[in-house]
Design a protein around this motif. Structure first.
Motif, short mmCIF file in Angstrom:
data_model
loop_
_atom_site.label_atom_id
_atom_site.label_comp_id
_atom_site.label_asym_id
_atom_site.label_seq_id
_atom_site.Cartn_x
_atom_site.Cartn_y
_atom_site.Cartn_z
N ASP A 93 -6.81 15.64 5.26
CA ASP A 93 -6.71 17.07 4.96
C ASP A 93 -7.68 17.77 5.56
O ASP A 93 -7.38 18.90 6.24
CB ASP A 93 -6.83 17.24 3.37
N LEU A 94 -9.13 17.29 5.71
CA LEU A 94 -9.97 18.29 6.32
C LEU A 94 -9.64 18.31 7.82
O LEU A 94 -10.01 19.15 8.55
CB LEU A 94 -11.49 17.43 6.05
N LEU A 95 -9.25 17.23 8.53
CA LEU A 95 -8.94 17.04 9.81
C LEU A 95 -7.80 18.33 10.04
O LEU A 95 -7.85 18.80 11.19
CB LEU A 95 -8.44 15.85 10.42
N PHE A 96 -6.66 18.18 9.22
CA PHE A 96 -5.77 19.39 9.40
C PHE A 96 -6.43 20.70 9.36
O PHE A 96 -6.06 21.54 10.00
CB PHE A 96 -4.71 19.14 8.37
N LYS A 97 -7.45 20.94 8.39
CA LYS A 97 -7.97 22.22 8.19
C LYS A 97 -8.83 22.69 9.52
O LYS A 97 -8.89 23.57 10.06
CB LYS A 97 -8.90 22.18 7.09
N LEU A 98 -9.37 21.62 10.17
CA LEU A 98 -10.29 21.71 11.51
C LEU A 98 -9.04 21.99 12.65
O LEU A 98 -9.39 23.06 13.52
CB LEU A 98 -11.07 20.33 11.65
N ALA A 99 -8.12 21.30 12.69
CA ALA A 99 -7.08 21.59 13.88
C ALA A 99 -6.57 22.93 13.65
O ALA A 99 -5.99 23.85 14.55
CB ALA A 99 -6.08 20.60 13.64
N SER A 100 -6.28 23.45 12.19
CA SER A 100 -5.85 24.84 12.15
C SER A 100 -6.72 26.02 12.21
O SER A 100 -6.37 27.24 12.10
CB SER A 100 -5.17 24.96 10.67
N ALA A 101 -8.06 25.72 12.51
CA ALA A 101 -8.97 26.70 12.36
C ALA A 101 -8.47 27.64 13.43
O ALA A 101 -8.86 29.09 13.30
CB ALA A 101 -10.38 26.14 12.67
N ALA A 108 -2.53 17.71 21.78
CA ALA A 108 -3.78 16.84 21.79
C ALA A 108 -4.15 16.77 20.40
O ALA A 108 -4.30 15.52 20.17
CB ALA A 108 -4.89 17.16 22.91
N GLU A 109 -4.27 17.86 19.67
CA GLU A 109 -4.87 17.67 18.29
C GLU A 109 -3.60 16.71 17.44
O GLU A 109 -4.20 16.22 16.41
CB GLU A 109 -5.03 19.03 17.65
N GLU A 110 -2.39 17.16 17.72
CA GLU A 110 -1.40 16.77 16.69
C GLU A 110 -1.43 15.11 17.12
O GLU A 110 -1.24 14.29 16.31
CB GLU A 110 -0.10 17.31 17.04
N ALA A 111 -1.51 14.72 18.36
CA ALA A 111 -1.36 13.26 18.83
C ALA A 111 -2.66 12.55 18.30
O ALA A 111 -2.36 11.28 17.75
CB ALA A 111 -1.71 13.33 20.32
N VAL A 112 -3.84 13.37 18.25
CA VAL A 112 -4.89 12.68 17.56
C VAL A 112 -4.60 12.44 15.85
O VAL A 112 -4.80 11.14 15.40
CB VAL A 112 -6.31 13.37 17.79
N ILE A 113 -4.16 13.40 15.37
CA ILE A 113 -4.01 13.50 13.90
C ILE A 113 -3.15 12.25 13.46
O ILE A 113 -3.15 11.75 12.52
CB ILE A 113 -3.71 14.79 13.49
N TYR A 114 -1.98 12.24 14.47
CA TYR A 114 -0.95 11.27 14.16
C TYR A 114 -1.51 9.76 14.25
O TYR A 114 -1.32 9.05 13.56
CB TYR A 114 0.16 11.48 15.02
N ARG A 115 -2.30 9.58 15.23
CA ARG A 115 -2.99 8.26 15.34
C ARG A 115 -3.87 7.92 14.20
O ARG A 115 -4.10 6.88 13.67
CB ARG A 115 -3.99 8.31 16.54
N LEU A 116 -4.57 9.05 13.65
CA LEU A 116 -5.60 8.52 12.75
C LEU A 116 -4.88 8.59 11.16
O LEU A 116 -5.12 7.74 10.44
CB LEU A 116 -6.44 10.09 12.27
N ILE A 122 -1.89 6.44 5.92
CA ILE A 122 -1.30 7.61 5.21
C ILE A 122 0.14 7.58 5.23
O ILE A 122 0.75 7.57 6.27
CB ILE A 122 -1.85 9.04 5.76
N SER A 123 0.75 7.84 4.04
CA SER A 123 2.40 7.73 4.25
C SER A 123 2.61 9.04 4.94
O SER A 123 2.03 10.14 4.85
CB SER A 123 2.87 7.69 2.67
N ASP A 124 4.17 8.78 5.39
CA ASP A 124 4.59 10.04 6.16
C ASP A 124 4.80 11.21 5.10
O ASP A 124 4.75 12.22 5.62
CB ASP A 124 6.05 9.59 6.54
N MET A 125 5.02 10.81 4.00
CA MET A 125 5.34 11.95 3.05
C MET A 125 3.76 12.86 2.91
O MET A 125 3.98 14.02 2.82
CB MET A 125 5.81 11.50 1.72
N GLN A 126 3.15 12.05 2.66
CA GLN A 126 1.54 12.64 2.37
C GLN A 126 1.30 13.67 3.59
O GLN A 126 0.53 14.62 3.54
CB GLN A 126 0.45 11.79 2.14
N PHE A 127 1.56 12.72 4.68
CA PHE A 127 1.29 13.42 6.05
C PHE A 127 1.80 14.90 6.31
O PHE A 127 1.28 15.90 6.60
CB PHE A 127 1.46 12.45 7.19
N THR A 128 3.28 14.77 5.99
CA THR A 128 3.99 15.91 6.28
C THR A 128 3.62 17.07 5.31
O THR A 128 3.60 18.07 5.73
CB THR A 128 5.64 15.61 6.03
#
Length: 174
Positions: A93-101, A108-116, A122-128
């Protein structure tokens, strides 16, 4: 100067955590003031002495130049927290907050977050769900209609009606 096991474990944890934040902030090529503010806000939520907060800031700054990848740090963080999945979800969640800053999820951010997401299991539902908190999914609806946000209303309506005719069952005939 020697450190006990607790201090060593805490230092390793900080190194992983703030290195990942640094690598994430730099994923799109530039670390913005807004991203640094997100990290500082996170630091302010931790009840740590100023000396330890400065240690975390130094890690963040040094990690930008580190030869290690974000995946290296993420794997290590996962090993440290695999018994506590809520910690990993909170960090994601913190990584999403950082990416949305900066208001935009860069490719590139989306690719990194997806790998992490995969590394942290993390489940697909939680991620979405997390992603939708920080980024609107409206583009998806335009794509479904074969349009863009800039498409004229009559084109959007026509494409919508076409899809309705195609996928909605015809009313029964008497």
């Amino acid at each position: 100067l020697s450190f006990g096991q607790t201090e060593q474990a805490q230092a390793a944890y900080f190194i992983c955590l703030f290195s990942i934040l640094s690598k994430m902030a730099k994923a799109d090529g530039v670390v913005t003031k807004e991203e640094i503010n997100v990290v500082d806000q996170f630091l302010s939520t931790l009840r740590l002495p100023e000396q330890e907060k400065q240690f975390a800031r130094n890690i963040f700054n040094e990690a930008k130049k580190s030869p290690y990848t974000i995946d290296d740090f993420a794997s290590q963080l996962y090993r440290m927290n695999q018994a506590q999945p809520i910690v990993l979800v909170s960090f994601m969640d913190l990584l999403f907050k950082l990416a949305s800053a900066d208001g935009k999820l860069h490719e590139a951010e989306e690719a990194v977050i997806y790998r992490l997401k995969q590394t942290f299991r993390i489940s697909d539902m939680q991620f979405t769900n997390m992603k939708s908190v920080y980024f609107r999914q409206s583009d998806m609806y335009y794509r479904l209609l074969n349009c863009t946000k800039e498409s004229p209303d009559d084109e959007i309506k026509a494409n919508y009606r076409k899809l309705v005719k195609e996928y909605h069952p015809a009313p029964p005939r008497d």
